[in-house]
Scaffold this motif. Structure first.
Motif, PDB file in Angstrom:
ATOM      1  N   LYS A  57      52.843  52.643  62.096  1.00  0.00           N
ATOM      2  CA  LYS A  57      53.516  51.717  63.011  1.00  0.00           C
ATOM      3  C   LYS A  57      54.247  52.466  64.117  1.00  0.00           C
ATOM      4  O   LYS A  57      54.299  52.020  65.257  1.00  0.00           O
ATOM      5  CB  LYS A  57      54.519  50.848  62.248  1.00  0.00           C
ATOM      6  N   ILE A  58      54.831  53.619  63.760  1.00  0.00           N
ATOM      7  CA  ILE A  58      55.629  54.370  64.734  1.00  0.00           C
ATOM      8  C   ILE A  58      54.751  55.258  65.601  1.00  0.00           C
ATOM      9  O   ILE A  58      54.846  55.230  66.833  1.00  0.00           O
ATOM     10  CB  ILE A  58      56.702  55.205  64.015  1.00  0.00           C
ATOM     11  N   PHE A  59      53.895  56.054  65.004  1.00  0.00           N
ATOM     12  CA  PHE A  59      53.170  57.102  65.741  1.00  0.00           C
ATOM     13  C   PHE A  59      51.669  56.874  65.852  1.00  0.00           C
ATOM     14  O   PHE A  59      51.060  57.242  66.845  1.00  0.00           O
ATOM     15  CB  PHE A  59      53.395  58.468  65.071  1.00  0.00           C
ATOM     16  N   GLY A  60      51.034  56.333  64.844  1.00  0.00           N
ATOM     17  CA  GLY A  60      49.583  56.351  64.763  1.00  0.00           C
ATOM     18  C   GLY A  60      48.849  55.311  65.571  1.00  0.00           C
ATOM     19  O   GLY A  60      47.678  55.483  65.884  1.00  0.00           O
ATOM     20  N   HIS A  61      49.483  54.213  65.944  1.00  0.00           N
ATOM     21  CA  HIS A  61      48.734  53.126  66.573  1.00  0.00           C
ATOM     22  C   HIS A  61      48.474  53.335  68.064  1.00  0.00           C
ATOM     23  O   HIS A  61      47.674  52.630  68.650  1.00  0.00           O
ATOM     24  CB  HIS A  61      49.438  51.787  66.339  1.00  0.00           C
ATOM     25  N   TRP A  69      54.003  62.784  68.212  1.00  0.00           N
ATOM     26  CA  TRP A  69      54.047  63.313  66.854  1.00  0.00           C
ATOM     27  C   TRP A  69      53.572  64.768  66.818  1.00  0.00           C
ATOM     28  O   TRP A  69      54.193  65.619  66.184  1.00  0.00           O
ATOM     29  CB  TRP A  69      53.195  62.446  65.951  1.00  0.00           C
ATOM     30  N   LEU A  70      52.481  65.037  67.514  1.00  0.00           N
ATOM     31  CA  LEU A  70      51.952  66.404  67.530  1.00  0.00           C
ATOM     32  C   LEU A  70      52.912  67.371  68.212  1.00  0.00           C
ATOM     33  O   LEU A  70      53.182  68.465  67.690  1.00  0.00           O
ATOM     34  CB  LEU A  70      50.600  66.437  68.241  1.00  0.00           C
ATOM     35  N   VAL A  71      53.446  66.993  69.374  1.00  0.00           N
ATOM     36  CA  VAL A  71      54.358  67.881  70.098  1.00  0.00           C
ATOM     37  C   VAL A  71      55.619  68.128  69.284  1.00  0.00           C
ATOM     38  O   VAL A  71      56.080  69.272  69.162  1.00  0.00           O
ATOM     39  CB  VAL A  71      54.692  67.289  71.488  1.00  0.00           C
ATOM     40  N   ALA A  72      56.176  67.073  68.704  1.00  0.00           N
ATOM     41  CA  ALA A  72      57.383  67.245  67.886  1.00  0.00           C
ATOM     42  C   ALA A  72      57.102  68.132  66.674  1.00  0.00           C
ATOM     43  O   ALA A  72      57.909  69.013  66.338  1.00  0.00           O
ATOM     44  CB  ALA A  72      57.909  65.885  67.439  1.00  0.00           C
ATOM     45  N   GLY A  73      55.969  67.924  66.040  1.00  0.00           N
ATOM     46  CA  GLY A  73      55.616  68.753  64.887  1.00  0.00           C
ATOM     47  C   GLY A  73      55.427  70.209  65.257  1.00  0.00           C
ATOM     48  O   GLY A  73      55.853  71.112  64.532  1.00  0.00           O
ATOM     49  N   ILE A  74      54.796  70.446  66.406  1.00  0.00           N
ATOM     50  CA  ILE A  74      54.594  71.822  66.860  1.00  0.00           C
ATOM     51  C   ILE A  74      55.926  72.485  67.168  1.00  0.00           C
ATOM     52  O   ILE A  74      56.161  73.644  66.798  1.00  0.00           O
ATOM     53  CB  ILE A  74      53.651  71.849  68.074  1.00  0.00           C
ATOM     54  N   LEU A  75      56.823  71.772  67.841  1.00  0.00           N
ATOM     55  CA  LEU A  75      58.128  72.347  68.177  1.00  0.00           C
ATOM     56  C   LEU A  75      58.954  72.652  66.932  1.00  0.00           C
ATOM     57  O   LEU A  75      59.584  73.713  66.840  1.00  0.00           O
ATOM     58  CB  LEU A  75      58.899  71.407  69.103  1.00  0.00           C
ATOM     59  N   VAL A  76      58.944  71.757  65.979  1.00  0.00           N
ATOM     60  CA  VAL A  76      59.693  71.992  64.730  1.00  0.00           C
ATOM     61  C   VAL A  76      59.098  73.173  63.965  1.00  0.00           C
ATOM     62  O   VAL A  76      59.826  74.057  63.489  1.00  0.00           O
ATOM     63  CB  VAL A  76      59.717  70.711  63.868  1.00  0.00           C
ATOM     64  N   ALA A  77      57.778  73.200  63.861  1.00  0.00           N
ATOM     65  CA  ALA A  77      57.136  74.301  63.137  1.00  0.00           C
ATOM     66  C   ALA A  77      57.381  75.634  63.839  1.00  0.00           C
ATOM     67  O   ALA A  77      57.627  76.655  63.185  1.00  0.00           O
ATOM     68  CB  ALA A  77      55.638  74.036  63.013  1.00  0.00           C
ATOM     69  N   GLU A  78      57.334  75.638  65.167  1.00  0.00           N
ATOM     70  CA  GLU A  78      57.573  76.873  65.918  1.00  0.00           C
ATOM     71  C   GLU A  78      59.005  77.358  65.750  1.00  0.00           C
ATOM     72  O   GLU A  78      59.256  78.555  65.585  1.00  0.00           O
ATOM     73  CB  GLU A  78      57.265  76.650  67.393  1.00  0.00           C
ATOM     74  N   SER A  79      59.965  76.436  65.773  1.00  0.00           N
ATOM     75  CA  SER A  79      61.364  76.859  65.607  1.00  0.00           C
ATOM     76  C   SER A  79      61.608  77.393  64.194  1.00  0.00           C
ATOM     77  O   SER A  79      62.335  78.376  64.017  1.00  0.00           O
ATOM     78  CB  SER A  79      62.312  75.702  65.923  1.00  0.00           C
ATOM     79  N   MET A  80      60.993  76.773  63.200  1.00  0.00           N
ATOM     80  CA  MET A  80      61.154  77.275  61.833  1.00  0.00           C
ATOM     81  C   MET A  80      60.500  78.638  61.666  1.00  0.00           C
ATOM     82  O   MET A  80      61.070  79.532  61.029  1.00  0.00           O
ATOM     83  CB  MET A  80      60.569  76.269  60.839  1.00  0.00           C
ATOM     84  N   THR A  81      59.325  78.811  62.245  1.00  0.00           N
ATOM     85  CA  THR A  81      58.637  80.094  62.165  1.00  0.00           C
ATOM     86  C   THR A  81      59.423  81.175  62.899  1.00  0.00           C
ATOM     87  O   THR A  81      59.569  82.297  62.410  1.00  0.00           O
ATOM     88  CB  THR A  81      57.228  79.986  62.771  1.00  0.00           C
TER      89      THR A  81
END
Length: 141
Positions: A57-61, A69-81
């Motif tokens: 409902k939030i991201f997939g439709h 969703w992809l950009v946020a996930g990439i940024l979070v993963a990059e900051s954690m790495t």
């Protein structure tokens, strides 16, 4: 062909649909429950369906939601790495980087004297320049 992925996938699907024909009824109900849980988990990939429905409902439709969703996930993963690699780097190079060097070990008294002499020379030059202007004014009188 015996161990191909298609054959293994089909065999596992058939195995999940079978109901046990054991002699003990309690064992049969436990196996049936396990099969139902496995089939539900295999459909959603182990993530509960309400969570997936809310994500959709939030991201997939929409395309823009999925891109967000992809950009946020990439940024979070990059900051954690990056944080993890910085932690490892700093722990391995403790005392070797600019931030972790104890600079008091390199301080000597001679350095302070040289700086004071330079400051005094600069002050004397400034006084001479100011004093030179005053002498010119006295000659005009």
């Amino acid at each position: 062909m015996l161990f191909s992925s298609i054959a293994l996938r089909n065999a596992s699907r058939v195995g999940l649909r079978r109901f046990p024909t054991g002699h003990v009824a309690a064992n049969a109900s436990a196996n049936t429950t396990a099969i139902q849980l496995r089939s539900k988990a295999s459909v959603s990939g182990g993530i509960p369906s309400p969570v997936l429905a809310q994500w959709y409902k939030i991201f997939g439709h929409s395309g823009i939601g999925y891109a967000t969703w992809l950009v946020a996930g990439i940024l979070v993963a990059e900051s954690m790495t990056g944080a993890a690699s910085d932690f490892v780097w700093n722990s391995v190079n403790e005392g070797r980087t600019y931030e972790t060097v104890d600079w008091t070990k390199f301080k000597t008294d001679d350095d302070d004297d040289d700086d004071d002499e330079d400051d005094e020379d600069d002050d004397e030059e400034d006084e001479e320049e100011e004093g030179g202007d005053d002498d010119d004014d006295d000659d005009d009188d």
